[in-house]
Design a protein around this motif. Structure first.
Motif, PDB file in Angstrom:
ATOM      1  N   VAL A  51       0.852  -1.053  -0.022  1.00 52.80           N
ATOM      2  CA  VAL A  51       0.240   0.204   0.161  1.00 52.80           C
ATOM      3  C   VAL A  51       0.977   1.327   0.063  1.00 52.80           C
ATOM      4  CG1 VAL A  51      -1.960  -1.185   1.296  1.00 52.80           C
ATOM      5  CG2 VAL A  51      -0.129   0.081   2.569  1.00 52.80           C
ATOM      6  N   ASN A  52       0.316   2.387  -0.446  1.00 51.87           N
ATOM      7  CA  ASN A  52       1.028   3.736  -0.451  1.00 51.87           C
ATOM      8  C   ASN A  52       1.078   4.324   0.857  1.00 51.87           C
ATOM      9  OD1 ASN A  52      -1.398   4.852  -0.505  1.00 51.87           O
ATOM     10  ND2 ASN A  52      -1.393   5.167  -2.819  1.00 51.87           N
ATOM     11  N   GLU A  54      -0.354   7.550   1.534  1.00 49.40           N
ATOM     12  CA  GLU A  54      -1.398   7.863   1.762  1.00 49.40           C
ATOM     13  C   GLU A  54      -2.544   7.335   2.493  1.00 49.40           C
ATOM     14  OE1 GLU A  54       0.423   8.178  -1.103  1.00 49.40           O
ATOM     15  OE2 GLU A  54       0.993  10.455  -0.699  1.00 49.40           O
ATOM     16  N   LEU A  55      -2.496   5.633   1.840  1.00 50.61           N
ATOM     17  CA  LEU A  55      -3.446   4.741   2.519  1.00 50.61           C
ATOM     18  C   LEU A  55      -2.911   4.587   3.781  1.00 50.61           C
ATOM     19  CD1 LEU A  55      -6.033   3.274   1.872  1.00 50.61           C
ATOM     20  CD2 LEU A  55      -4.602   1.456   1.309  1.00 50.61           C
ATOM     21  N   GLN A  56      -1.782   4.392   4.022  1.00 47.84           N
ATOM     22  CA  GLN A  56      -1.294   4.026   5.681  1.00 47.84           C
ATOM     23  C   GLN A  56      -1.580   5.436   6.455  1.00 47.84           C
ATOM     24  OE1 GLN A  56       3.057   3.790   4.554  1.00 47.84           O
ATOM     25  NE2 GLN A  56       2.900   1.682   5.325  1.00 47.84           N
ATOM     26  N   GLU A  58      -4.243   7.184   6.105  1.00 45.12           N
ATOM     27  CA  GLU A  58      -5.915   6.903   6.351  1.00 45.12           C
ATOM     28  C   GLU A  58      -6.029   5.792   7.308  1.00 45.12           C
ATOM     29  OE1 GLU A  58      -8.405   6.385   3.257  1.00 45.12           O
ATOM     30  OE2 GLU A  58      -7.221   7.870   2.093  1.00 45.12           O
ATOM     31  N   ARG A  59      -5.204   4.881   7.384  1.00 46.27           N
ATOM     32  CA  ARG A  59      -5.216   3.692   8.262  1.00 46.27           C
ATOM     33  C   ARG A  59      -4.849   4.011   9.771  1.00 46.27           C
ATOM     34  NH1 ARG A  59      -1.915  -0.464   6.402  1.00 46.27           N
ATOM     35  NH2 ARG A  59      -3.809  -1.566   5.415  1.00 46.27           N
TER      36      ARG A  59
END
Length: 555
Positions: A51-52, A54-56, A58-59
């Protein structure tokens, strides 16, 4: 600047496998590519999905918001910083208004009070009074050799909470996180230090789980010798580094600053940083009152580091506006634990108070002082809690169409008044700022956004400017230049909402302007050893750390 770029000259080899996952400046966790997982021995050590960043973000933001209270959020963010600094700083920068009250005021105060019980992994260096004669070797135990900024405390006066000894480490850790998040100083260049000489706090001395030296504080010549050795060691091990003094008790704070300010690159944030952010607020507030700065009279509650620091910079601003120094000082009045500070009240005043002991009748209380002085601005920096009563606030509103009320003590429990109290007592006419964050307020059909007079608007930008210019010292005129730059960033929209400071979402932009003003002033004084040109903004911007993952392998 990427993490790899900053560390490349200091890493003998690129870590592999588990060692790489334990390297907070290089760890990318689930963002390691397939090629990196194969070539760096990571295959099978991570969940399979790539995952990139940005998604990290969000998580981890979702995980953060699930925590039951702010202290749990502080612990979560501290753990994230320890394992993945790129992700930590990306989260902070993208969500600063939400995360800053957790990593710094007001939550950091509670974190310091409970530092021993929440400590998961030590961060920073503890140097103790037992390390006399070997402080340089202790500094060399720090894994990074490219340190450019040290924030140091001895834990004796943490926020408004008093002597927290070794638990004060939360302050330099938090301050340096803000250096990186708000001004782009690379994390590898930052070193938090606590000088542990003991504590006078009986709670800690009687606690078998206290993590610091279980002894009364070392004082006098032994303390001075320890600090002399410490300063010399910082310049030996990290030549030219900036030293920021933080949360020292009054006597030591003034003594250390006066001893070293013209000899090394250093400043005291409680004295000079607080002064700059408060003076910036006064400059911005003056636009709203319709009165120039030279027409303001300030009454301070508290005559310690913060109060006399603000007064000193305010006086400098008035002098530069054409007022004599003697007249400028008469625009500053103080109430301390003995009442109004006036000539003849005490036979011997500390040097930082003496210039403000004016000829006037005594006033025993703040309320009496307000009646006598009739100030245009009331600034609280005593750390004693709600001292601006409705009656005092009402009087300020009677004497001024737009009274300036700055309740700057931290943490929130120590604030002199809340924005609601200030607005209600003055019919919404107060120009209010606080030290801790408060939510927006609805009064009389109008929405107010209280300004937070947080030093984060000043010290990271000044530090960035000092590092960019490579100055040998830091001057008060640099802080005045920084204050003016900050005030200039307060927009008409900010002022219309009752806020004398820019939105925190603009903090990196504001820090860049503050850094530029610092460099320009350093150049004017002949102190800039790096030539960044007539408009140094682009050169400074290029130095700022941006949290992004480096590519560690090539196809």
């Amino acid at each position: 600047m990427s993490a790899a770029a900053s560390l490349s000259s200091h890493e003998p080899h690129l870590p592999h496998g588990v060692e790489l996952l334990r390297h907070p400046l290089l760890n990318k966790a689930t963002a390691f590519s397939e090629e990196e997982r194969d070539q760096l021995g990571l295959r099978g050590l991570l969940p399979p999905r790539v995952v990139n960043l940005e998604l990290q973000v969000e998580r981890v933001l979702a995980q953060l918001r699930c925590k039951s209270n702010d202290l749990e959020k502080y612990i979560f963010l501290s753990a994230l910083q320890q394992r993945n600094e790129t992700l930590f700083y990306k989260l902070l920068i993208d969500h600063l208004e939400e995360t800053m009250p957790i990593i710094y005021t007001p939550t950091v105060g509670q974190a310091c009070l409970e530092y021993g019980s929440i400590l998961r992994h030590p961060r920073g260096l503890w140097i103790t009074s037992n390390d006399r004669g070997r402080i340089a070797s202790v500094l060399r135990n720090w894994p990074q050799t490219n340190v450019r900024v040290i924030v140091v405390t001895d834990g004796e006066r943490i926020l408004g909470l008093g002597d927290l000894g070794a638990y004060g480490m939360g302050i330099p850790v938090g301050k340096l996180a803000l250096y990186s998040a708000c001004a782009g100083v690379h994390p590898s260049e930052c070193l938090p230090i606590t000088i542990d000489v003991g504590t006078e706090n009986p709670r800690f001395l009687d606690d078998p789980f206290y993590i610091g030296l279980p002894q009364k504080r070392v004082r006098g010549e032994a303390y001075e010798a320890l600090m002399d050795e410490f300063i010399a060691a910082t310049q030996e091990v990290f030549p030219g580094c900036l030293v920021q003094f933080e949360d020292f008790a009054n006597h030591n704070a003034f003594t250390l600053l006066e001893k070293w300010r013209d000899r090394i690159c250093c400043f005291n944030d409680d004295i000079q940083g607080t002064a700059a952010v408060a003076v910036a607020g006064l400059i911005a507030a003056s636009k709203e009152t319709g009165k120039p700065l030279t027409d303001q009279t300030v009454l301070f509650l508290g005559a310690g580091e913060a109060g006399t620091g603000i007064a000193g910079l305010f006086v400098r601003a008035l002098v530069e506006a054409g007022m004599s120094e003697a007249e400028a000082r008469k625009r500053c009045w103080f109430v301390d634990s003995k009442g109004l500070l006036v000539a003849g009240r005490d036979t011997k005043l500390p040097s930082h108070k003496a210039p403000y002991a004016h000829e006037a009748p005594q006033a025993a209380t703040l309320a009496e002082a307000v009646e006598r002085i009739r100030p245009t601005a009331l600034i609280g920096v005593a750390g004693i809690g709600p001292a601006f009563t409705p009656e005092i606030l009402q009087r300020m509103g009677e004497y001024n169409h737009r009274p300036i009320i700055f309740a700057l003590s931290n943490p929130t429990s120590k604030a002199e008044c809340t924005p609601v109290q200030a607005y209600e007592a003055t019919g919404g006419r107060a120009i209010y700022a606080s030290g801790s964050p408060f939510a927006q307020v609805e009064i009389g059909g109008r929405t107010f956004r209280p300004g937070q007079g947080n030093n984060v608007y000043i010290f990271p930008g000044v530090g960035l400017g000092v590092l960019a210019a490579n100055t040998p010292t830091v001057t008060d005129t640099m802080f005045l230049a920084a204050a003016r730059a900050l005030a200039a960033e307060t927009t008409p929209e900010d002022l219309a909402q009752g806020c004398v400071y820019p939105k925190l979402t603009r903090i990196r932009e504001v820090s860049l302007k503050v850094a530029q003003a610092t460099v320009v002033e350093a150049t004017r004084l002949g102190l800039a050893r790096n030539d960044l040109g007539a408009t140094p903004e682009d050169a400074i911007s290029a130095l700022m750390f941006q949290p992004s993952y480096p590519t560690l392998v090539t196809d």
